[in-house]
Design an enzyme around this catalytic site. Structure first.
Site, mmCIF file in Angstrom:
data_model
loop_
_atom_site.group_PDB
_atom_site.id
_atom_site.type_symbol
_atom_site.label_atom_id
_atom_site.label_comp_id
_atom_site.label_asym_id
_atom_site.label_seq_id
_atom_site.Cartn_x
_atom_site.Cartn_y
_atom_site.Cartn_z
ATOM 1 N N THR A 92 0.776 -0.756 0.474
ATOM 2 C CA THR A 92 0.182 -0.111 -0.038
ATOM 3 C C THR A 92 0.711 1.467 -0.175
ATOM 4 O O THR A 92 1.653 0.926 0.595
ATOM 5 C CB THR A 92 -1.045 -0.454 1.133
ATOM 6 O OG1 THR A 92 -1.834 1.340 0.878
ATOM 7 C CG2 THR A 92 -0.482 0.333 2.594
ATOM 8 N N HIS A 93 0.593 2.721 -0.660
ATOM 9 C CA HIS A 93 1.142 3.775 -0.788
ATOM 10 C C HIS A 93 0.410 4.464 0.698
ATOM 11 O O HIS A 93 0.264 5.948 1.144
ATOM 12 C CB HIS A 93 1.435 3.863 -1.889
ATOM 13 C CG HIS A 93 2.336 3.425 -2.975
ATOM 14 N ND1 HIS A 93 2.116 1.721 -3.391
ATOM 15 C CD2 HIS A 93 3.629 3.772 -2.729
ATOM 16 C CE1 HIS A 93 2.980 1.863 -3.302
ATOM 17 N NE2 HIS A 93 4.131 2.592 -3.793
ATOM 18 N N LYS A 150 -2.933 3.206 6.013
ATOM 19 C CA LYS A 150 -3.538 2.208 5.859
ATOM 20 C C LYS A 150 -2.431 1.309 6.617
ATOM 21 O O LYS A 150 -1.919 0.153 7.077
ATOM 22 C CB LYS A 150 -3.978 2.046 4.685
ATOM 23 C CG LYS A 150 -4.792 1.442 4.284
ATOM 24 C CD LYS A 150 -5.105 0.713 3.122
ATOM 25 C CE LYS A 150 -6.508 1.334 2.241
ATOM 26 N NZ LYS A 150 -6.662 0.603 0.840
ATOM 27 N N ASP A 170 -7.763 -3.952 -0.074
ATOM 28 C CA ASP A 170 -8.233 -2.565 -0.794
ATOM 29 C C ASP A 170 -9.708 -2.868 0.192
ATOM 30 O O ASP A 170 -10.395 -4.017 0.975
ATOM 31 C CB ASP A 170 -8.309 -3.414 -1.968
ATOM 32 C CG ASP A 170 -9.775 -2.325 -2.606
ATOM 33 O OD1 ASP A 170 -8.435 -1.186 -2.988
ATOM 34 O OD2 ASP A 170 -10.067 -2.113 -3.350
ATOM 35 N N SER A 171 -10.310 -1.295 0.273
ATOM 36 C CA SER A 171 -11.248 -1.508 1.563
ATOM 37 C C SER A 171 -11.837 0.004 0.720
ATOM 38 O O SER A 171 -11.704 1.011 -0.178
ATOM 39 C CB SER A 171 -10.456 -0.746 3.262
ATOM 40 O OG SER A 171 -9.689 0.259 2.440
ATOM 41 N N GLY A 180 -9.432 9.334 5.687
ATOM 42 C CA GLY A 180 -10.139 9.351 5.178
ATOM 43 C C GLY A 180 -11.689 9.085 5.710
ATOM 44 O O GLY A 180 -11.506 10.373 6.488
ATOM 45 N N TYR A 181 -12.484 8.571 5.718
ATOM 46 C CA TYR A 181 -13.630 8.554 6.448
ATOM 47 C C TYR A 181 -14.009 8.324 7.485
ATOM 48 O O TYR A 181 -15.126 8.234 8.491
ATOM 49 C CB TYR A 181 -14.483 7.640 5.511
ATOM 50 C CG TYR A 181 -15.046 7.962 4.365
ATOM 51 C CD1 TYR A 181 -15.745 8.899 3.440
ATOM 52 C CD2 TYR A 181 -13.994 7.933 2.951
ATOM 53 C CE1 TYR A 181 -15.796 9.344 1.374
ATOM 54 C CE2 TYR A 181 -13.926 7.932 1.292
ATOM 55 C CZ TYR A 181 -14.699 8.960 1.123
ATOM 56 O OH TYR A 181 -14.691 8.805 -0.243
ATOM 57 N N LYS A 223 -9.982 1.618 17.953
ATOM 58 C CA LYS A 223 -10.307 1.352 16.420
ATOM 59 C C LYS A 223 -10.616 0.046 16.193
ATOM 60 O O LYS A 223 -11.139 -0.839 15.555
ATOM 61 C CB LYS A 223 -10.215 2.475 15.381
ATOM 62 C CG LYS A 223 -10.690 2.459 14.425
ATOM 63 C CD LYS A 223 -9.946 3.371 12.895
ATOM 64 C CE LYS A 223 -10.603 2.807 11.280
ATOM 65 N NZ LYS A 223 -9.421 3.455 10.599
HETATM 66 P P1 IMP Z 1 -7.909 2.074 -1.951
HETATM 67 O O1 IMP Z 1 -8.233 0.416 -0.852
HETATM 68 O O2 IMP Z 1 -6.768 1.864 -1.800
HETATM 69 O O3 IMP Z 1 -8.502 1.647 -3.220
HETATM 70 O O4 IMP Z 1 -8.615 2.900 -0.573
HETATM 71 C C1 IMP Z 1 -9.478 3.019 -0.290
HETATM 72 C C2 IMP Z 1 -10.344 4.171 0.580
HETATM 73 O O5 IMP Z 1 -11.199 4.006 1.639
HETATM 74 C C3 IMP Z 1 -9.078 4.970 1.198
HETATM 75 O O6 IMP Z 1 -8.486 5.643 0.824
HETATM 76 C C4 IMP Z 1 -10.223 5.243 2.348
HETATM 77 O O7 IMP Z 1 -11.283 6.549 1.663
HETATM 78 C C5 IMP Z 1 -11.409 4.737 2.630
HETATM 79 N N1 IMP Z 1 -10.806 3.838 3.899
HETATM 80 C C6 IMP Z 1 -10.904 2.407 4.122
HETATM 81 N N2 IMP Z 1 -10.323 2.072 4.927
HETATM 82 C C7 IMP Z 1 -10.779 3.324 5.787
HETATM 83 C C8 IMP Z 1 -11.200 3.690 7.312
HETATM 84 O O8 IMP Z 1 -10.431 2.284 8.043
HETATM 85 N N3 IMP Z 1 -10.598 4.532 7.032
HETATM 86 C C9 IMP Z 1 -11.115 5.877 6.870
HETATM 87 N N4 IMP Z 1 -11.187 5.731 5.595
HETATM 88 C C10 IMP Z 1 -11.139 4.358 4.973
#
Ligand code: IMP
Length: 216
Positions: free
Chosen positions: A15-16, A20, A76-77, A163-164, A185
């Site tokens: 991951t970058h 995360k 991925d989240s 993030g959120y 958390k």
């Molecule tokens: P990706 O998995 O790199 O596509 O990015 C996932 C995006 O989902 C992140 O940049 C956050 O915006 C959001 N996200 C995923 N996990 C969390 C979390 O634990 N807290 C807040 N936002 C999250």
């Protein structure tokens, strides 16, 4: 039952995303694994063009294991909001734009909910999803998923997390993830299935049960 493979030695965290990365380092800390991030190795970010969280997680883990020759773990989240038909979902990161600024992404969530008249908590149901994939250089893969359900808060609360986090209030809690320490958390006993709270900690608890062992 599928055979699981133990994760040992040196592992790339594919991951970058600094938020995360910090959480993944904390969640892996008890298991005595040597961690190096994709950023530290200068690995490029692959295009995430899958249709599911698990596909995108596999894309990232496979790219990192191929480029490094080491086992790679990716997450991925995203946040899925019921009243927005699951958006932003897979596009959670994209809503923040190239500058990765989550203030406008959060404002957009609030605006879209207001447009639909979703003001009461029961109209603002949401869940976070985390799909973790470990990929090994010989092609073996493992997938683990975690979810946490809750509501989108009326307004962002709390400076913590990323993030959120400031708008997500998990069920059974009065505070948003943005108002919790990282440890809160993760959950009171986050190494275990019952004690983990966040989507990521829940996915890690599954991963730990299958592929990790604490050093003696
Ligand atoms: P990706 O998995 O790199 O596509 O990015 C996932 C995006 O989902 C992140 O940049 C956050 O915006 C959001 N996200 C995923 N996990 C969390 C979390 O634990 N807290 C807040 N936002 C999250």
């Amino acid at each position: 039952m599928a055979e699981h493979r133990l994760l040992t030695g040196k592992v790339v965290i594919a991951t970058h995303n600094q938020g995360k990365l910090r959480e993944m380092r904390e969640l892996l800390a008890p298991y005595g694994i040597e961690l190096v991030s994709a950023g530290e190795l200068g690995l490029p970010e692959p295009a995430e063009d899958g249709m599911m969280f698990s596909e995108n997680a596999a894309i990232k883990a496979v790219a990192a294991t191929k480029a490094s020759g080491l086992p790679a773990l990716s997450d991925d989240s995203g946040i899925c909001i019921d009243a927005l038909d699951g958006a932003p979902g897979l596009f959670s990161a994209n809503w923040a734009g190239p500058g990765k600024d989550f203030a406008p992404a959060i404002a957009r969530v609030q605006m879209e909910l207001a447009k639909r008249g979703a003001l009461a908590p029961d109209q603002r149901r949401a869940h976070f999803v985390s799909a973790l994939v470990i990929a090994w250089p010989d092609g073996h893969q493992e997938l683990f998923e975690g979810r946490v359900f809750g509501t989108v808060a009326e307004r962002p609360r709390g400076p913590a997390g990323f993030g959120y986090d400031p708008i997500f209030q998990p069920d059974g809690h009065e505070r948003t993830f943005g108002e919790m320490s990282n440890e809160e958390k993760h959950g009171t006993d986050w190494g275990t299935r019952d004690g983990a709270l966040s989507h990521r900690a829940r996915a890690f608890a599954e991963l730990a049960a299958a592929c990790l062992r604490k050093p003696a």
